[in-house]
Design an enzyme around this catalytic site. Structure first.
Site, PDB file in Angstrom:
ATOM      1  N   TYR A 141      -1.975  17.828   0.209  1.00  0.00           N
ATOM      2  CA  TYR A 141      -2.614  17.742  -0.894  1.00  0.00           C
ATOM      3  C   TYR A 141      -2.963  19.387  -1.290  1.00  0.00           C
ATOM      4  CZ  TYR A 141      -2.163  12.889  -1.445  1.00  0.00           C
ATOM      5  OH  TYR A 141      -1.935  11.590  -1.490  1.00  0.00           O
ATOM      6  N   LYS A 198       2.194   9.953  12.017  1.00  0.00           N
ATOM      7  CA  LYS A 198       3.646   9.990  12.395  1.00  0.00           C
ATOM      8  C   LYS A 198       4.264  10.983  13.310  1.00  0.00           C
ATOM      9  CE  LYS A 198       7.623   8.028  11.308  1.00  0.00           C
ATOM     10  NZ  LYS A 198       7.893   6.974  11.976  1.00  0.00           N
ATOM     11  N   ASP A 231       3.954   3.693  10.110  1.00  0.00           N
ATOM     12  CA  ASP A 231       4.970   2.706   9.574  1.00  0.00           C
ATOM     13  C   ASP A 231       4.698   1.442   9.930  1.00  0.00           C
ATOM     14  OD1 ASP A 231       5.609   4.023  11.831  1.00  0.00           O
ATOM     15  OD2 ASP A 231       8.060   3.846  11.650  1.00  0.00           O
ATOM     16  N   ASP A 255      -4.089   7.774   1.383  1.00  0.00           N
ATOM     17  CA  ASP A 255      -3.727   7.457   0.020  1.00  0.00           C
ATOM     18  C   ASP A 255      -2.894   6.413  -0.072  1.00  0.00           C
ATOM     19  OD1 ASP A 255      -3.732   7.580  -2.657  1.00  0.00           O
ATOM     20  OD2 ASP A 255      -2.592   9.361  -2.918  1.00  0.00           O
ATOM     21  N   ASP A 259      -3.966   1.892  -0.771  1.00  0.00           N
ATOM     22  CA  ASP A 259      -3.471   1.079  -1.724  1.00  0.00           C
ATOM     23  C   ASP A 259      -3.119  -0.164  -1.361  1.00  0.00           C
ATOM     24  OD1 ASP A 259      -3.909   3.006  -3.909  1.00  0.00           O
ATOM     25  OD2 ASP A 259      -2.080   2.356  -4.852  1.00  0.00           O
TER      26      ASP A 259
END
Ligand code: ATP
Length: 364
Positions: A141, A198, A231, A255, A259
């Site tokens: 970001y 990851k 994942d 982020d 959600d």
């Protein structure tokens, strides 16, 4: 001896409703804060698309310094407006606050208040009560990188993932401290911190997160340290959300997974968040955006903004008022005094009024 004049104990709150449904849900949050009699004094700021479109200013000069100097907390609605296609003002205000005020810990609780709000079969409120700690100042970001040979067949776009030892270490330590000092909604202790990355594919940044997580976890032998690839975590969150307690992760994964978590706990309209730098002025915002499609229709769910206000009051030490807000929201959900996204028939203002009234009548 002449006593010192009494110093005001009132907490000073900067209120920035912003754009779209931010301008509808924040007034409801303020209404319930006032109903709870919280000892606060609020100052409104007009930062947002309207101001940006009229005078080109997103954040006036010295704006962030003013927030830090004169306020104990900042309550924000949402930013984003179809008239500003670049979304420049939103980036400058929201990312500006997070980066320039160094609000490195983004706290996003996922707590199911009623079984009927969860799209998963057989999941009860006791099964879904975890918190995501998202690194808020680094990662993908920072907008580091660039585009070369734009609009040609040879175009190259590079987006750098920035991870500093300082940044990774402080959010991981914050997660362990958070776990040690916070309980679940049912009063039971939090006990586990899970780091999500990851690192099997993103070996450089993931390697740093792995090493720092191992090091910091040794300082907290009483807490369990766990790991999951992002994942796998998405799959497990849907399969069995019971297994999560405190999750710490980077900016992008935080982020995305919040959600997903919001979707399991009633949707974006219910999700609250805090942006913290311990000891400094911190910022509180509902997770949802400005939702232009439903803006101005008195349809937006204000409960996420009200729960965000409760997080802010907890942070300011106004625990009684914070608990009143949370209890009243729980009642609203149980009694279906909600907007259509939660299956109710009330509008934004009517939900706010019901919650405020519930608090004033007592019992919440
Ligand atoms: P952003 O890009 O800033 O996240 P967005 O408009 O793409 O903004 P959101 O504002 O988060 O995304 O909203 C996406 C959708 O979720 C909305 O169109 C709306 O249907 C639903 N939604 C979000 N917040 C609320 C809310 N408070 N009440 C009801 N529905 C909501």
């Amino acid at each position: 001896m002449v006593p010192f004049p009494p110093v005001s104990e009132k907490k000073r709150i900067a209120v920035i409703p912003g754009d779209g449904i931010g301008k509808e849900v924040i007034p409801e949050a303020l209404k319930v804060i006032s109903a709870a009699g919280a000892d606060v004094e609020t100052t409104q700021f007009d930062w947002g698309a309207d101001r940006f479109l009229s005078d080109g200013v997103s954040v006036p000069p010295g704006g962030f310094a003013l927030l830090e100097r004169d306020f104990d907390a900042i309550l924000v609605g949402a930013f984003g407006d179809p008239r500003v296609s670049s979304n420049l003002h939103a980036k400058q205000i929201l990312l500006g606050m997070r980066f320039q005020m160094d609000l490195y810990a983004n706290i996003r609780p996922a707590r199911l208040l009623d079984a009927g709000l969860c799209p998963l079969k057989g999941v009860e409120p006791k099964d879904l009560d975890f918190v995501v700690l998202r690194e808020n100042t680094e990662g993908l970001y920072t907008d580091a990188g660039g585009v070369f040979k734009q609009d040609t067949a040879d175009e190259i776009a590079v987006q750098e993932d920035i991870n500093t030892r300082k940044g990774v270490e402080r959010i991981i330590r914050y997660a362990f401290e958070y776990c040690r000092h916070h309980s679940k909604g049912d009063g039971s202790r939090r006990q586990r911190v899970l780091m999500c990355d990851k690192s099997n594919a993103m070996t450089h940044a993931g390697g740093l997160w792995q090493r720092v997580f191992r090091e910091v976890s040794r300082e907290f032998p009483q807490l369990r340290a766990e790991h999951m690839y992002v994942d796998a975590l998405c799959m497990q969150m849907v399969r069995d959300p019971r297994q999560f307690d405190v999750i710490v992760t980077n900016n992008l994964f935080g982020d995305i997974i919040t959600d997903l978590a919001a979707g399991l706990a009633g949707g974006l309209g219910m999700a609250a968040s805090a942006n913290i730098h311990p000891g400094k002025t911190s910022m509180f915002e509902p997770v949802h955006g400005s939702a232009p499609l439903i803006a101005g229709k008195n349809m937006a769910n204000p409960l996420g903004a009200i729960l965000t206000a409760a997080m802010m009051l907890h942070h300011l030490g106004l625990t009684r008022a914070a608990n009143q807000l949370e209890d009243a929201v729980l009642d609203a959900v149980r009694q279906k005094k909600t907007t259509p996204d939660l299956g109710g028939t009330l509008g934004t203002r009517e939900v706010g009024e019901w919650v405020a009234d519930r608090i004033m009548r007592g019992g919440a």
